[in-house]
Enzyme design. Structure first.
Site, PDB file in Angstrom:
ATOM      1  N   ARG A  91      50.503  52.014  77.542  1.00 17.09           N
ATOM      2  CA  ARG A  91      49.387  51.412  76.716  1.00 17.09           C
ATOM      3  C   ARG A  91      49.316  49.808  77.143  1.00 17.09           C
ATOM      4  O   ARG A  91      48.270  49.296  77.143  1.00 17.09           O
ATOM      5  CB  ARG A  91      49.658  51.393  75.176  1.00 17.09           C
ATOM      6  CG  ARG A  91      48.959  50.566  74.282  1.00 17.09           C
ATOM      7  CD  ARG A  91      49.063  50.738  73.044  1.00 17.09           C
ATOM      8  NE  ARG A  91      48.109  49.955  72.122  1.00 17.09           N
ATOM      9  CZ  ARG A  91      47.877  49.927  70.675  1.00 17.09           C
ATOM     10  NH1 ARG A  91      49.031  50.697  70.175  1.00 17.09           N
ATOM     11  NH2 ARG A  91      47.397  49.117  70.015  1.00 17.09           N
ATOM     12  N   ASN A 146      45.006  60.235  70.996  1.00 14.05           N
ATOM     13  CA  ASN A 146      43.741  59.282  71.418  1.00 14.05           C
ATOM     14  C   ASN A 146      43.885  59.590  72.774  1.00 14.05           C
ATOM     15  O   ASN A 146      44.811  59.963  73.290  1.00 14.05           O
ATOM     16  CB  ASN A 146      44.316  57.956  71.015  1.00 14.05           C
ATOM     17  CG  ASN A 146      43.454  57.258  69.756  1.00 14.05           C
ATOM     18  OD1 ASN A 146      42.359  57.902  69.406  1.00 14.05           O
ATOM     19  ND2 ASN A 146      44.112  56.510  68.981  1.00 14.05           N
ATOM     20  N   CYS A 168      40.142  60.975  63.253  1.00 12.98           N
ATOM     21  CA  CYS A 168      40.419  59.571  63.479  1.00 12.98           C
ATOM     22  C   CYS A 168      40.624  59.088  61.951  1.00 12.98           C
ATOM     23  O   CYS A 168      39.798  59.259  61.093  1.00 12.98           O
ATOM     24  CB  CYS A 168      39.532  58.853  64.218  1.00 12.98           C
ATOM     25  SG  CYS A 168      39.551  57.114  64.086  1.00 12.98           S
ATOM     26  N   ASP A 169      41.628  58.092  61.982  1.00 13.46           N
ATOM     27  CA  ASP A 169      41.846  57.272  60.561  1.00 13.46           C
ATOM     28  C   ASP A 169      40.846  56.202  60.248  1.00 13.46           C
ATOM     29  O   ASP A 169      41.070  55.409  59.551  1.00 13.46           O
ATOM     30  CB  ASP A 169      43.033  57.078  60.392  1.00 13.46           C
ATOM     31  CG  ASP A 169      43.770  56.123  61.367  1.00 13.46           C
ATOM     32  OD1 ASP A 169      43.167  55.695  62.257  1.00 13.46           O
ATOM     33  OD2 ASP A 169      44.971  55.655  61.034  1.00 13.46           O
ATOM     34  N   HIS A 198      35.340  55.961  67.372  1.00 15.06           N
ATOM     35  CA  HIS A 198      35.467  54.433  67.343  1.00 15.06           C
ATOM     36  C   HIS A 198      34.234  54.028  68.089  1.00 15.06           C
ATOM     37  O   HIS A 198      34.100  52.894  68.745  1.00 15.06           O
ATOM     38  CB  HIS A 198      36.662  54.393  68.609  1.00 15.06           C
ATOM     39  CG  HIS A 198      37.997  54.557  68.094  1.00 15.06           C
ATOM     40  ND1 HIS A 198      39.338  54.084  68.825  1.00 15.06           N
ATOM     41  CD2 HIS A 198      38.315  55.015  67.004  1.00 15.06           C
ATOM     42  CE1 HIS A 198      40.235  54.595  67.986  1.00 15.06           C
ATOM     43  NE2 HIS A 198      39.663  55.083  66.941  1.00 15.06           N
ATOM     44  N   TYR A 264      35.452  48.956  65.697  1.00 15.21           N
ATOM     45  CA  TYR A 264      35.674  49.093  67.395  1.00 15.21           C
ATOM     46  C   TYR A 264      34.395  48.885  67.972  1.00 15.21           C
ATOM     47  O   TYR A 264      34.493  48.436  69.259  1.00 15.21           O
ATOM     48  CB  TYR A 264      36.065  50.704  67.493  1.00 15.21           C
ATOM     49  CG  TYR A 264      37.593  50.609  67.374  1.00 15.21           C
ATOM     50  CD1 TYR A 264      38.636  50.181  68.175  1.00 15.21           C
ATOM     51  CD2 TYR A 264      38.171  51.630  66.287  1.00 15.21           C
ATOM     52  CE1 TYR A 264      39.848  50.571  67.951  1.00 15.21           C
ATOM     53  CE2 TYR A 264      39.529  51.586  65.937  1.00 15.21           C
ATOM     54  CZ  TYR A 264      40.440  51.147  66.860  1.00 15.21           C
ATOM     55  OH  TYR A 264      41.582  51.396  66.855  1.00 15.21           O
ATOM     56  N   ARG A 284      48.362  43.906  72.149  1.00 11.96           N
ATOM     57  CA  ARG A 284      48.778  44.801  70.805  1.00 11.96           C
ATOM     58  C   ARG A 284      49.810  45.633  71.089  1.00 11.96           C
ATOM     59  O   ARG A 284      50.618  45.853  70.371  1.00 11.96           O
ATOM     60  CB  ARG A 284      47.396  45.312  70.421  1.00 11.96           C
ATOM     61  CG  ARG A 284      47.748  46.200  69.206  1.00 11.96           C
ATOM     62  CD  ARG A 284      47.691  45.619  68.092  1.00 11.96           C
ATOM     63  NE  ARG A 284      48.078  46.415  66.880  1.00 11.96           N
ATOM     64  CZ  ARG A 284      48.952  45.900  65.897  1.00 11.96           C
ATOM     65  NH1 ARG A 284      49.239  44.578  65.759  1.00 11.96           N
ATOM     66  NH2 ARG A 284      49.247  46.731  64.837  1.00 11.96           N
TER      67      ARG A 284
HETATM   68  C1  G6P Z   1      43.492  53.088  64.108  1.00 10.27           C
HETATM   69  C2  G6P Z   1      42.645  53.901  65.024  1.00 10.27           C
HETATM   70  C3  G6P Z   1      43.732  54.448  65.845  1.00 10.27           C
HETATM   71  C4  G6P Z   1      44.654  53.633  66.735  1.00 10.27           C
HETATM   72  C5  G6P Z   1      45.105  52.545  65.841  1.00 10.27           C
HETATM   73  C6  G6P Z   1      45.734  51.625  66.582  1.00 10.27           C
HETATM   74  O1  G6P Z   1      44.247  53.517  63.259  1.00 10.27           O
HETATM   75  O2  G6P Z   1      42.239  54.923  64.153  1.00 10.27           O
HETATM   76  O3  G6P Z   1      42.984  55.362  66.868  1.00 10.27           O
HETATM   77  O4  G6P Z   1      45.537  54.362  67.434  1.00 10.27           O
HETATM   78  O5  G6P Z   1      44.204  51.949  65.065  1.00 10.27           O
HETATM   79  O6  G6P Z   1      46.573  50.818  65.640  1.00 10.27           O
HETATM   80  P1  G6P Z   1      47.645  49.863  66.356  1.00 10.27           P
HETATM   81  O7  G6P Z   1      48.435  49.261  65.225  1.00 10.27           O
HETATM   82  O8  G6P Z   1      48.506  50.627  67.167  1.00 10.27           O
HETATM   83  O9  G6P Z   1      47.334  48.969  67.153  1.00 10.27           O
HETATM   84 MN    MN Z   2      41.313  56.331  65.940  1.00 12.72          MN
END
Ligand code: G6P
Ligand code: MN
Length: 439
Positions: A91, A146, A168-169, A198, A264, A284
């Protein structure tokens, strides 16, 4: 009672998901929880924390930790999937390589998301095959993996008949914030939404039949899609960088006079402002590795030593949502949720075979999408460009095509020119040599 396997058991999300399962045992009874991962050491670190969460609620649920697919999936009724191919180290590359070229560095949006897609499509198909080989024939895979839009398209191409529901949340996290703004529980909201994962818009938000969009838009124009108590209800999405993300909805509002954009969209519509505020040396991924990851791993060690488990993981909409969806699948509840489905007319002026994010009634046989009608020309055009980028990326993966990968990168709105696309793609090929099919 069900047998549930969590694929990606070593994820730092696992304890939060299991906690959400434990508070819903009356609705979703469990005989056994199995953690499955290919990273044995990582999973073994997380597992005692998960076991503690289970035992605080139940003595009878069987708990199994394994790297063997047969042990993990035999007779399973549900599989929750959350694989992260290449883990946070990759990532970090997904975010840093584009930033070196002045392009958005993000986990799922832009070149980072495309790179992550190239890593994930084939392993996802392998996971589906393992589940189909061993699990109960009617088992459902509820998939958080993802980049969800690309993964969903990859599954549609490679395993069109698989019982997989991609979720997706993010929409539900946005709804949690909307509920906080309006002073009602998110379950009281009745929403319409269209887009790709997204990449979409809330078009209607109702409470008891009353249109709340004007009130929401007034709040968002001033404060973003955010309230002060966000930290209590969803700690993950209350990190400072997430607060910024929720606030950044504000500048997009003029472009969408009636809707609320998924946060997004900021990466596609205002990439310059985003890049200006990104640190190319500390992204991030670094924040998550130094924050969420370290905190939970330290807590796991502490728990092993002292028998006391510090409060170190997130319980929130992420876990609650996947349990809601699983309940609706298990008991044919026909609850309405925003999920990723094959379009087939749900968005009238997008191709039938696009994987779109819309409301659907979740039945025992899967989602029944709600028709959102025709979308405006501006939104349709943005969606078509993004869809083309994602579909070309999937084709690049399946055909091993450099040309299609370059087209996918070039069409992405975060990427200003073909020269940028090529430079980023070439660096990414080198960085991903252990993961990508040969292009
Ligand atoms: C949201 C999105 C996810 C993503 C996450 C990243 O929950 O729906 O798809 O992976 O954010 O969050 P982070 O805290 O890992 O940057
Ligand atoms: Mn997501």
């Amino acid at each position: 009672p069900f047998i549930l396997a969590i694929a990606g058991g070593g994820s730092t999300y696992t304890p939060g998901i299991v906690k959400s399962l434990m508070v819903r045992l009356a609705d979703f009874p469990l005989a056994e929880i199995r953690l499955y991962d290919i990273d044995e050491a990582r999973q073994n670190t997380i597992a005692p924390v998960v076991e503690k969460v289970i035992r605080d609620h139940s003595q009878s649920i069987k708990f199994t930790v394994t790297t063997c697919p047969e042990t993990a999936f035999s007779g399973a009724h549900f599989v929750f999937a959350q694989m992260r191919v290449g883990q946070y180290k990759m990532r970090e590359q997904d975010e840093k390589i584009p930033l070196r070229h002045g392009v958005v560095g993000q986990e799922t949006c832009g070149p980072g998301g495309l790179a992550y897609g190239l890593r994930t499509i084939l392993p996802m198909a392998e996971l589906i095959d393992l589940v189909e080989r061993y699990a109960s024939p009617k088992a459902w895979i509820v998939n958080y993996s993802n980049p969800a839009a690309i993964v969903a398209e990859g599954i549609r191409r490679l395993r069109p008949n698989a019982r997989v529901l991609n979720i997706c949340d993010m929409p539900v996290a946005a709804m949690r914030n909307m509920g906080a703004i309006l002073g009602v529980d998110r379950h009281k909201l009745d929403v319409d939404y269209f887009g790709l994962n997204h990449f979409g818009w809330f078009t209607q938000v109702r409470v008891d039949g009353e249109d709340k969009m004007p009130e929401l838009r007034r709040h968002v124009a001033k404060f973003g899609l955010l309230t002060e108590d966000a930290a209590q209800t969803d700690p993950q999405h209350a990190d400072p960088s997430w607060v910024k993300t929720w606030r950044n909805i504000q500048p997009m509002m003029d472009c969408f006079p009636e809707y609320l954009p998924n946060p997004y969209l900021q990466y596609y519509l205002m990439p310059n402002q985003i890049v200006e505020h990104q640190n190319p040396d500390y992204t991030r991924a670094n924040e998550v590795m130094d924050g969420r990851e370290k905190k939970l791993f330290a807590a796991a060690v502490e728990y092993q030593k002292t028998g006391i488990l510090p409060d170190a993981f997130h319980v929130g909409v992420h876990g609650a949502f996947i349990v809601d969806v699983a309940c609706s699948l298990a008991f044919d509840l026909r609850q309405r949720h925003l999920v990723i489905v094959e379009n087939q007319g749900a968005i009238a002026n997008l191709p039938d075979d696009a994987m779109v994010e819309v409301p659907a009634y979740i039945t025992a046989n899967g989602p029944e999408p709600v028709r959102m009608g025709k979308v405006p020309l501006f939104h349709q055009t943005l969606l078509m460009q993004q869809l083309a980028s994602e579909q070309l990326l999937v084709e690049a993966t399946l055909e091993g095509s450099y040309e299609k990968a370059l087209q996918a990168f070039t069409l992405n709105r975060t990427v200003p020119t073909m020269a940028h696309a090529k430079a980023i793609l070439d660096e990414m090929i080198a960085a991903n040599r252990d993961y990508w099919p040969e292009l």
